[in-house]
Design an enzyme around this catalytic site. Structure first.
Site, mmCIF file in Angstrom:
data_model
loop_
_atom_site.group_PDB
_atom_site.id
_atom_site.type_symbol
_atom_site.label_atom_id
_atom_site.label_comp_id
_atom_site.label_asym_id
_atom_site.label_seq_id
_atom_site.Cartn_x
_atom_site.Cartn_y
_atom_site.Cartn_z
ATOM 1 C CG ASP B 148 -34.331 35.966 5.428
ATOM 2 O OD1 ASP B 148 -34.033 35.312 6.800
ATOM 3 O OD2 ASP B 148 -33.902 36.321 5.033
ATOM 4 C CE LYS B 212 -35.963 39.368 2.989
ATOM 5 N NZ LYS B 212 -34.691 38.066 2.388
ATOM 6 C CE LYS B 248 -33.300 40.599 5.288
ATOM 7 N NZ LYS B 248 -32.463 39.053 4.876
#
Lengths: 279, 312
Positions: B148, B212, B248
């Site tokens: 991430d 995300k 996400k």
């Protein structure tokens, strides 16, 4: 010519005044059958939200000093005194009693706050104890609040019964989800307005109006309610609630005495602490 | 489709082809979808789906090996009293916890649960490219299957899109074949929905496998309009290229109701084929307990309490 601004009677959850999530309301009329108002009819989800609010308020309220809680209860009496006339008008309209009887009820409700505010910082020393044990220990027994208490206010009183129900529960640090009298719920919401402006943290007192029989089973089975004041239930509803409440060992109490330290103790647990002498 | 060769001008002309976002429209559409009422068997399905999509996250300075192990256990068996509860989508931790999480997941029977590591100087992203490289390679070497990364918001907002693009592309080259790359846009700092759409396309063009919303350290985080815009971006990207990119949302999703609203957004925007942990994840920690309590309510017929789920 002016059109009256009518009050919308809503619920009191977590310090704010939402309508029921179900959107429902029900009709209140006086003893002669004349329509008075449409208060919100709480659903089980409003109950759930109220329990969440009560649970999150518990840490702060039970952690506040007893002296501070006493001051806040006294503050509720002060604010109520200033709004006494509104309570009197509401009680006269809903219960159909004389204005002097209504006034008496309001005064008694105010005095109830004062009475329990005095108890806040005394309950520990009067009902706690220092125990003699055969060993080098101090041994204390201390009453502590139970947690989230659900309460059914007496059905026959619009204000006094509710105050007599709520005050002893919150005096020691419990938080409460109170179900107002089904037919006489209006003063309960006005009381909520008093509590919302009395420095009482949001969520300590939550007030639902609606059908007692609809809410009772959900209160009985809710796993995050620690105790119930079932005074406002019929004996059949009471029995059903006790059966459902056995799942998480809820303590269910009903009271005959209107004002008594026993109403405080019913929602406390005694905890015993051992402390070595000389350390 | 406009081709990007990495130069500032090619990125700019590519982003120019994007249609602008109608902010009022996006907000009202997201609000309208949030009013959908999901009940009974659909709710039960949605709860299990949401559980299997959770990236169970702990990103605190106070994290310890013990805490990471505890959430690993929880990831494998969210409700120890009920074996029918699915395991979560992944574990999301800081770099130094990756190895601990991987080892413990394997030991606890969670071999198929990936570990995601936040990388590239999370949450600010303020570090040199070399530091970001080491951060990423180290996490992969220790067993992270998902990276991430955060984008350089400072560069994005000052118009240095080339830097943002090349950085993502570089981290992607480190991950290639070894780890999935999730690109954190930190939408709370991007100011407008137009920027969210631009950053989404920039990340996808640079090779993101997932986009995300947030780090969880900035508010607002995963608001519904932002998630809607990002879902529209992956839908449009799929139409343009035939490649499905995941989304996400992370940060601020704490209740079952919030999670189900997210699933409705996915179903109505990107489409039902995105309703899988491969293409939609929810970054959360407290959410799992609420989902479990709602699951108990559906199973037992009465409301559960926080005493019946683990403290973490």
């Amino acid at each position: 010519m002016r059109i009256d601004v009518k009050k919308t009677y809503k619920l009191f959850i977590g310090g704010s005044f939402p309508r029921s999530e179900s959107g429902r309301c029900y009709e209140i009329s006086n003893a002669k059958g004349v329509f008075i108002a449409n208060p919100a009819q709480a659903s089980r989800k409003d109950l759930r939200d109220a329990v969440v609010a009560a649970r999150s308020a518990f840490g702060g309220w039970s952690g506040a000093t007893a002296f501070n809680r006493g001051q806040i209860l006294y503050r509720a009496a002060e604010i109520m005194e200033g709004r006494a006339a509104q309570f009197v008008d509401e009680i006269v309209a809903v219960e159909g009693v004389t204005s002097s009887a209504a006034k008496k009820q309001v005064q008694e409700a105010i005095d109830t706050w004062v009475w329990y505010s005095g108890w806040c910082d005394k309950i520990g020393s009067i009902f706690g104890s220092t125990n003699q044990v055969s060993g080098a220990f101090y041994n204390f027994t201390i009453p502590e609040p139970m947690g989230v208490v659900a309460a059914f206010a007496p059905q026959k009183s619009s204000l006094l019964g509710l105050v007599q129900t709520i005050a002893p529960i919150i005096a020691t640090g419990n938080t409460v989800v109170a179900v107002a009298s089904q037919k006489l719920p209006l003063s309960a919401i006005t009381l909520a307005e008093v509590l919302a402006t009395s420095d009482l943290p949001g969520g300590v007192v939550n007030i639902l109006t609606g059908m007692t029989a609809e809410l009772a089973p959900w209160i009985g089975s809710h796993m995050d309610i620690d105790a119930v004041d079932a005074t406002g239930l019929t004996s059949a509803q009471d029995k059903e609630l006790r059966v459902a409440g056995s799942e998480n060992l809820k303590r269910v109490s009903t009271f005959k005495a209107e004002q008594s330290p026993q109403r405080i103790l019913a929602f406390m647990e005694h905890k015993t602490v051992w402390h070595p002498i000389g350390i | 489709m406009q081709v990007i060769d990495g130069s500032a001008s090619s990125i700019k002309s590519f982003l120019k082809t994007l249609s602008p976002v109608d902010q009022v429209g996006a907000e009202s559409r997201a609000a309208m979808l949030a009013t959908r009422s999901i009940k009974t068997s659909s709710k039960s399905w949605a709860i299990d789906m949401a559980i299997s999509m959770i990236d169970l996250t702990t990103l605190e300075g106070a994290d310890t090996a013990g805490k990471v192990k505890a959430i690993c256990n929880k990831a494998v068996r969210p409700d120890p009293s009920d074996p029918t509860v699915p395991h979560v989508g992944a574990i999301c931790v800081y770099n130094d916890m990756v190895k601990i999480a991987r080892t413990h997941l394997d030991a606890a029977g969670g071999k198929d649960i990936p570990v995601a590591a936040v990388s590239t100087a999370f949450p600010s992203g303020r570090a040199s490219l070399e530091v970001k490289r080491v951060d990423t390679e180290d996490a992969i070497a220790n067993g992270a299957a998902e990276i991430d990364m955060v984008i350089d918001r400072g560069a994005f907002l000052s118009g240095d899109l080339e830097k943002v693009y090349s950085e993502i592309k570089y981290i992607k080259s480190l991950c290639e074949g070894r780890a999935h790359l999730k690109v954190i846009l930190e939408t709370g700092e991007l100011v407008t929905l137009d920027n969210v759409r631009k950053a989404s396309f920039l990340a996808m063009a640079a090779g993101a496998d997932f986009i995300k919303t947030s780090t969880g350290k900035v508010t607002p985080a995963a608001t519904a309009p932002v998630v809607l815009v990002m879902l529209e971006a992956v839908r449009d990207w799929y139409a343009m290229t035939g490649v499905k990119i995941g989304v996400k949302p992370a940060g601020g999703i704490r209740t079952t109701k919030d999670a189900i609203k997210q699933l409705v957004l996915v179903n109505e925007t990107a489409g039902p084929e995105w309703l899988t942990p491969e293409l939609f994840r929810i970054g959360a920690s407290a959410l799992l307990n609420d989902l479990l309590m709602q699951r108990m309510k559906l199973r037992d017929g009465h409301y559960a309490g926080p005493n019946y789920v683990t403290l973490d």
